[in-house]
Motif scaffolding. Sequence first.
Motif, mmCIF file in Angstrom:
data_model
loop_
_atom_site.group_PDB
_atom_site.id
_atom_site.type_symbol
_atom_site.label_atom_id
_atom_site.label_comp_id
_atom_site.label_asym_id
_atom_site.label_seq_id
_atom_site.Cartn_x
_atom_site.Cartn_y
_atom_site.Cartn_z
ATOM 1 N N THR A 100 0.970 -1.274 0.037
ATOM 2 C CA THR A 100 0.042 -0.026 0.075
ATOM 3 C C THR A 100 0.950 1.316 0.034
ATOM 4 O O THR A 100 0.513 2.569 0.198
ATOM 5 N N LEU A 101 2.113 1.065 -0.347
ATOM 6 C CA LEU A 101 3.045 2.303 0.039
ATOM 7 C C LEU A 101 2.749 3.333 -1.084
ATOM 8 O O LEU A 101 2.658 4.491 -0.961
ATOM 9 N N SER A 102 2.607 2.952 -2.342
ATOM 10 C CA SER A 102 2.246 4.051 -3.715
ATOM 11 C C SER A 102 0.819 4.579 -3.288
ATOM 12 O O SER A 102 0.771 5.804 -3.552
ATOM 13 N N ARG A 103 -0.055 3.818 -2.802
ATOM 14 C CA ARG A 103 -1.214 4.669 -2.364
ATOM 15 C C ARG A 103 -1.124 5.630 -1.152
ATOM 16 O O ARG A 103 -1.844 6.416 -1.192
ATOM 17 N N PHE B 165 -2.373 9.177 -2.088
ATOM 18 C CA PHE B 165 -3.555 9.878 -1.480
ATOM 19 C C PHE B 165 -3.278 10.598 -0.065
ATOM 20 O O PHE B 165 -4.079 11.218 0.356
ATOM 21 N N GLU B 166 -2.143 10.063 0.808
ATOM 22 C CA GLU B 166 -2.181 10.488 2.091
ATOM 23 C C GLU B 166 -1.082 11.723 2.160
ATOM 24 O O GLU B 166 -1.396 12.640 2.713
ATOM 25 N N VAL B 167 -0.172 11.400 1.297
ATOM 26 C CA VAL B 167 1.118 12.602 1.303
ATOM 27 C C VAL B 167 0.857 13.591 0.226
ATOM 28 O O VAL B 167 1.129 14.717 0.327
ATOM 29 N N ARG C 68 3.171 13.172 7.421
ATOM 30 C CA ARG C 68 2.523 13.070 6.051
ATOM 31 C C ARG C 68 3.462 13.889 5.520
ATOM 32 O O ARG C 68 2.956 14.600 4.425
ATOM 33 N N HIS C 69 4.901 14.257 5.926
ATOM 34 C CA HIS C 69 5.325 15.306 5.153
ATOM 35 C C HIS C 69 6.468 14.295 4.434
ATOM 36 O O HIS C 69 7.209 13.617 4.748
ATOM 37 N N SER D 169 -10.107 0.373 5.442
ATOM 38 C CA SER D 169 -11.289 0.292 6.415
ATOM 39 C C SER D 169 -10.946 0.986 7.644
ATOM 40 O O SER D 169 -11.800 1.657 8.364
ATOM 41 N N PHE D 170 -9.653 1.473 8.236
ATOM 42 C CA PHE D 170 -9.235 1.973 9.564
ATOM 43 C C PHE D 170 -8.343 3.245 9.030
ATOM 44 O O PHE D 170 -8.095 3.818 10.201
ATOM 45 N N GLY D 171 -7.958 3.242 8.098
ATOM 46 C CA GLY D 171 -6.792 4.249 7.699
ATOM 47 C C GLY D 171 -5.307 3.565 8.002
ATOM 48 O O GLY D 171 -4.955 2.576 8.509
#
Length: 402
Positions: free
Chosen positions: A35-38, A42-44, A101-102, A167-169
């Motif tokens: 899930t690293l690319s996702r 989407f998060e960073v 998230r930096h 589901s949970f982040g």
Amino acid sequence: MSKASSFRQKQSIVFLAFLITTFIIGIAGALQSPTLSRFLTFEVNVNSHLVGLFFSINALASIVGSFLLAKYSDKKGDRRYIVIFCCLMGVANSVTFAFTRHYFILITLGVLFAALSSAAMPQVFALAREYAVKSGRNVVAFNSIIRAQLSLAWVFGPPISFGLALSFGFTVMYLTAMSMFIIAMFFVAIFLPSVEKNPTSQLSSAADLQAANIPLWKNRNIVCLLLSTVFMWTANMMYIIDMPLYVDLVLHLPDSLPGVLMGLAAGIEIPVMLIAGFLVPSLGKRNLFFIAIICGLIFYIGMIFFTSKFALLVLQLFNALFIGIVANIGIIYFQDLLPTRMGVASTLFNNGIVFSVILAGVLQGFVSDAYGHEAIYWIALVMVAVSLLFCALVKDGKKASQ
């Protein structure tokens, strides 16, 4: 009699600890990587170029970090403490990704922690080899069973990773990975043995000792085996990256088929690893390598000329034989060629795979854009053929062939 029973009981506990440690560290990695690319997208909130840059720097840092720790581990220190240190770095890495998230912090501090934690698995395999030799176990069979735990972790890890993240982040997902590293530290500290390094006892002469300790770039066997490993794993990684796109855009087969193909291959690989370990005494590692690479040639020829769903499913048998054998026997092959440097040997095999991921990513993107997805499998076929040639150049010495 009671002493013998106690010894067998202790060996059983150590063996179980190796299995659990390998599985737990494998789960930790299998939670983070898929899930690293996702996460970065989407998060960073970074673009695809920065995602690619992160993967490249992370892979290169892992190669350097694990190799430096490997050299240190072969010269001094209790290998258990090095595994614990790597797991501690895994905890730091998980915490960093859970609460940051930096992009700059992640690509510097996060990558540093990841690079140091990446040596955990090679060090576990090096320790397992040293323990198997000391306790008189069948080295290859022992490694095969432990190596199968890593494959098993990658059967369960990715679905759990996506399930937790969606589901949970991502914070919960990375904290779960952190807990895996903590559990692994507990098992290493309490149950895994300290093994005194006495590598020269495995060598039959002063000439063997001298050959084992020459610089890596002057060791023809190591160079050829490393190149063989890089070519075969680059072909495999290109297939893994490209196959879902090829099945959808070129063959127009069901969207669910790539997952079925990967799951089928992974499921077959586990028994292949175990069976290959028990065949080594009769066939030898070198001959098994040849059999595996020939299966790889058959697989990629099939990928080029057969396009039906049924054919792709059948071809996974050859894919599993190819990857299952080399993933299991490869690390033992390196260790036999470098009996005085178990950590370096295990890390060379692992780093060959990591470098292949980088090379495969670059080649797949360029080739598929310029020449289409079909060309990927022709290039993979050539790479496997080149891998066979380099494997043939590895001398079939006493240690390398048994």
